[in-house]
Structure formats: C-alpha cells, structure tokens
Write a protein that holds these residues in place. Structure first.
Motif, PDB file in Angstrom:
ATOM      1  N   ARG A 127       0.820  -1.222   0.000  1.00  0.00           N
ATOM      2  CA  ARG A 127       0.000   0.000   0.000  1.00  0.00           C
ATOM      3  C   ARG A 127       0.849   1.267   0.000  1.00  0.00           C
ATOM      4  O   ARG A 127       0.347   2.352  -0.289  1.00  0.00           O
ATOM      5  CB  ARG A 127      -0.951   0.006   1.202  1.00  0.00           C
ATOM      6  CG  ARG A 127      -0.240   0.056   2.515  1.00  0.00           C
ATOM      7  CD  ARG A 127      -1.144  -0.159   3.712  1.00  0.00           C
ATOM      8  NE  ARG A 127      -0.365  -0.585   4.850  1.00  0.00           N
ATOM      9  CZ  ARG A 127       0.397   0.226   5.571  1.00  0.00           C
ATOM     10  NH1 ARG A 127       0.438   1.507   5.290  1.00  0.00           N
ATOM     11  NH2 ARG A 127       1.099  -0.229   6.578  1.00  0.00           N
ATOM     12  N   GLU A 129      -0.031  -1.455  -9.091  1.00  0.00           N
ATOM     13  CA  GLU A 129       0.041  -2.217 -10.337  1.00  0.00           C
ATOM     14  C   GLU A 129       1.490  -2.364 -10.816  1.00  0.00           C
ATOM     15  O   GLU A 129       1.919  -3.450 -11.216  1.00  0.00           O
ATOM     16  CB  GLU A 129      -0.800  -1.542 -11.431  1.00  0.00           C
ATOM     17  CG  GLU A 129      -2.298  -1.543 -11.161  1.00  0.00           C
ATOM     18  CD  GLU A 129      -2.755  -0.349 -10.330  1.00  0.00           C
ATOM     19  OE1 GLU A 129      -1.882   0.336  -9.716  1.00  0.00           O
ATOM     20  OE2 GLU A 129      -3.968  -0.101 -10.269  1.00  0.00           O
ATOM     21  N   SER A 159      -6.302  -5.060   5.513  1.00  0.00           N
ATOM     22  CA  SER A 159      -7.386  -5.211   4.567  1.00  0.00           C
ATOM     23  C   SER A 159      -8.695  -4.731   5.199  1.00  0.00           C
ATOM     24  O   SER A 159      -8.680  -4.017   6.196  1.00  0.00           O
ATOM     25  CB  SER A 159      -7.494  -6.683   4.126  1.00  0.00           C
ATOM     26  OG  SER A 159      -8.144  -6.766   2.891  1.00  0.00           O
ATOM     27  N   PRO A 179      -6.802  -1.304  -2.153  1.00  0.00           N
ATOM     28  CA  PRO A 179      -7.843  -2.215  -2.631  1.00  0.00           C
ATOM     29  C   PRO A 179      -8.226  -3.252  -1.573  1.00  0.00           C
ATOM     30  O   PRO A 179      -7.362  -3.732  -0.835  1.00  0.00           O
ATOM     31  CB  PRO A 179      -7.181  -2.900  -3.838  1.00  0.00           C
ATOM     32  CG  PRO A 179      -6.090  -1.968  -4.258  1.00  0.00           C
ATOM     33  CD  PRO A 179      -5.608  -1.301  -3.015  1.00  0.00           C
ATOM     34  N   ASP A 180      -9.515  -3.594  -1.496  1.00  0.00           N
ATOM     35  CA  ASP A 180      -9.924  -4.632  -0.558  1.00  0.00           C
ATOM     36  C   ASP A 180      -9.502  -6.002  -1.090  1.00  0.00           C
ATOM     37  O   ASP A 180      -8.858  -6.107  -2.144  1.00  0.00           O
ATOM     38  CB  ASP A 180     -11.431  -4.573  -0.266  1.00  0.00           C
ATOM     39  CG  ASP A 180     -12.291  -4.875  -1.487  1.00  0.00           C
ATOM     40  OD1 ASP A 180     -11.779  -5.420  -2.496  1.00  0.00           O
ATOM     41  OD2 ASP A 180     -13.502  -4.581  -1.443  1.00  0.00           O
ATOM     42  N   ALA A 239     -10.596  -6.907  -4.711  1.00  0.00           N
ATOM     43  CA  ALA A 239     -10.005  -5.996  -5.694  1.00  0.00           C
ATOM     44  C   ALA A 239      -8.525  -6.309  -5.899  1.00  0.00           C
ATOM     45  O   ALA A 239      -8.006  -6.214  -7.022  1.00  0.00           O
ATOM     46  CB  ALA A 239     -10.184  -4.549  -5.247  1.00  0.00           C
ATOM     47  N   LEU A 240      -7.843  -6.699  -4.820  1.00  0.00           N
ATOM     48  CA  LEU A 240      -6.429  -7.051  -4.943  1.00  0.00           C
ATOM     49  C   LEU A 240      -6.256  -8.336  -5.746  1.00  0.00           C
ATOM     50  O   LEU A 240      -5.305  -8.475  -6.522  1.00  0.00           O
ATOM     51  CB  LEU A 240      -5.785  -7.191  -3.566  1.00  0.00           C
ATOM     52  CG  LEU A 240      -4.273  -7.470  -3.558  1.00  0.00           C
ATOM     53  CD1 LEU A 240      -3.505  -6.451  -4.398  1.00  0.00           C
ATOM     54  CD2 LEU A 240      -3.739  -7.493  -2.129  1.00  0.00           C
ATOM     55  N   LEU A 268      -6.321  -7.273  -9.310  1.00  0.00           N
ATOM     56  CA  LEU A 268      -5.084  -6.609  -9.726  1.00  0.00           C
ATOM     57  C   LEU A 268      -3.963  -7.620  -9.948  1.00  0.00           C
ATOM     58  O   LEU A 268      -3.186  -7.506 -10.900  1.00  0.00           O
ATOM     59  CB  LEU A 268      -4.665  -5.578  -8.676  1.00  0.00           C
ATOM     60  CG  LEU A 268      -5.501  -4.306  -8.578  1.00  0.00           C
ATOM     61  CD1 LEU A 268      -4.996  -3.426  -7.433  1.00  0.00           C
ATOM     62  CD2 LEU A 268      -5.479  -3.528  -9.887  1.00  0.00           C
TER      63      LEU A 268
END
Length: 242
Positions: A134, A140, A162, A206-207, A210-211, A214
């Motif tokens: 983070r 990305e 998270s 991202p939660d 979402a991770l 990615l």
C-alpha cells in the motif's frame, strides 16, 4: 501513454517515494516497538503464517526468496529462521535497513526501490511483501515488477492490512485505527503524521477481492486470499505460470 504522460507518471512516483521514505526514516528506531505494541503482537503470528505458506520453498537449498519493502526485517528474519533457501531483504529506506542489520547481520539487506528492482528477470522462487504494497506509488507497477523477477512457477505472497469482514468488529477497528492508533503512535514516536498516514493509506488500498483482480491482471494465476483476525489483514498468494 505518450512521453509527456510517462514523464509525469515517473515524477509523481518519485515524489511519493520521497515523501514515504522521509516519513519512515523518522520513525525507524521506534518502528518495531510501535508495531508490536499497537497490534498486541498479532503481527508476529501473521508473519509466521507467511513462512508456513512458503515451507516447501524455504526448505530448498538452491531456492532464493526476496522480501520486498522489508522495513526493519521482521518478515525476512522470520523466513530465514531454519531455512535452507537464501533470503534477501530489500527496502528503499536506509534507516530501516540499518535497524534490520542490527537484528540479523547474516541476511543481505539491499537498498532498493520496489518499483525498479535491479534483479534480472526470473531470479527468485518466491517474493514476499508485508505491509508495504500500500506504500508503493503504484500497486500495479509493483505487482508487474514482482512478476518480472519471479521464476516461472514462483510464488508471490502478500501480507497487508485489509477490510474487516465482521460488521460490529469493523466499526470498532475503524475507531481504533483512525483515532486511537495515531494518538498513541504520535505520542511515542513524536511523528503523529506517520500514524495518521497509516489508516489513510489502508482506507485507499484495494480490498481483498479488488487485490485479487489486480494480481490476476498482472499475470498471476491461482490467486487466492485468506483473511486474518476477522479481515484486519489478509494474505494473498499467486503464482507465475507460463
């Protein structure tokens, strides 16, 4: 992306990196105390779970494991305990690495930016990052870099704060994380801004699901995650496959 946009992106990443590096430099010598105090030592158990996931890799004499954004070295040291594999720790904050060196002088501690690692393609059997993803200027770009340096079949393991999944517990945690933690952290470290940054950075990260997306977009396969302590943190894993 045109040349001007690329230049702006690089400049933005460099400014972010400079700010984060300066912030962690200011709390390096109090970092361990506050980590363990503010988490009631739960963070130690979380790191042991990362080591358990990599048990097979760590048992191989010729394997290489890179711990990115290693900070003061807690995860690197945990991984190297009893391991036959070579464990290397990298971080872009020299004062953090200086603390790590005092804790374990046998592990190679290398100053390096997670977005621009100097290792050749397909160097490592496993890459780990704990509470550092983070902090990157681009999640990305970091994931793409980890994918690049992993060998085919290699594993990425991410330990990160998270989104808590228990409704009542989530409210309690948010209260502690956003109000109590910055006050205690600021009092002990003298750097309240650093501990106000922590909940802010987590809220923008991202939660769990979402991770996963990615990581998949960056080319990782078999991506899964496991919630820890009600989702306060989560461990994500993924493999680099052909």
């Amino acid at each position: 992306m045109n040349a001007l946009s690329e230049q702006r992106k690089i400049k933005s990443e460099e400014e972010h990196s400079h700010a984060v590096r300066a912030m962690f430099s200011g709390i390096a010598w109090r970092y361990d105390l506050l980590n363990h105090l503010l988490s009631a030592n739960i963070d130690k158990r979380w790191r042991r779970k990362v080591r358990e996931i990599l048990t097979v890799t760590l048992s191989k004499e010729n394997a290489k494991v890179l711990d990115v954004a290693c900070g003061t070295g807690d995860l690197s040291i945990e991984l190297s305990s009893g391991a036959r594999a070579a464990v290397i720790g990298t971080d872009f904050c020299r004062p953090m690495l200086s603390v790590a060196q005092t804790k374990n002088a046998k592990i190679p501690w290398i100053e390096a930016d997670a977005l621009r690692l100097s290792f050749p393609d397909e160097t490592f059997d496993a890459v780990t990052i704990a509470f550092g993803l983070r902090n990157l200027a681009s999640v990305e770009s970091g994931l793409n870099e980890f994918h690049r340096i992993l060998k085919t079949g290699g594993q990425l393991v991410i330990l990160e704060f998270s989104a808590p999944v228990v409704p009542g517990f989530r409210k309690l945690f948010d209260l502690y994380f956003s109000h109590v933690l910055p006050r205690i952290g600021g009092l002990i470290s003298g750097e309240r801004d650093a501990y106000e940054y922590l909940p802010d950075s987590v809220s923008k990260f991202p939660d769990q699901k979402a991770l996963v997306e990615l990581m998949t977009e960056s080319g990782f396969q078999n991506v899964t995650f496991k919630n820890l302590t009600g989702g306060i943190a989560a461990i994500h894993t993924g493999q680099k496959e052909p």
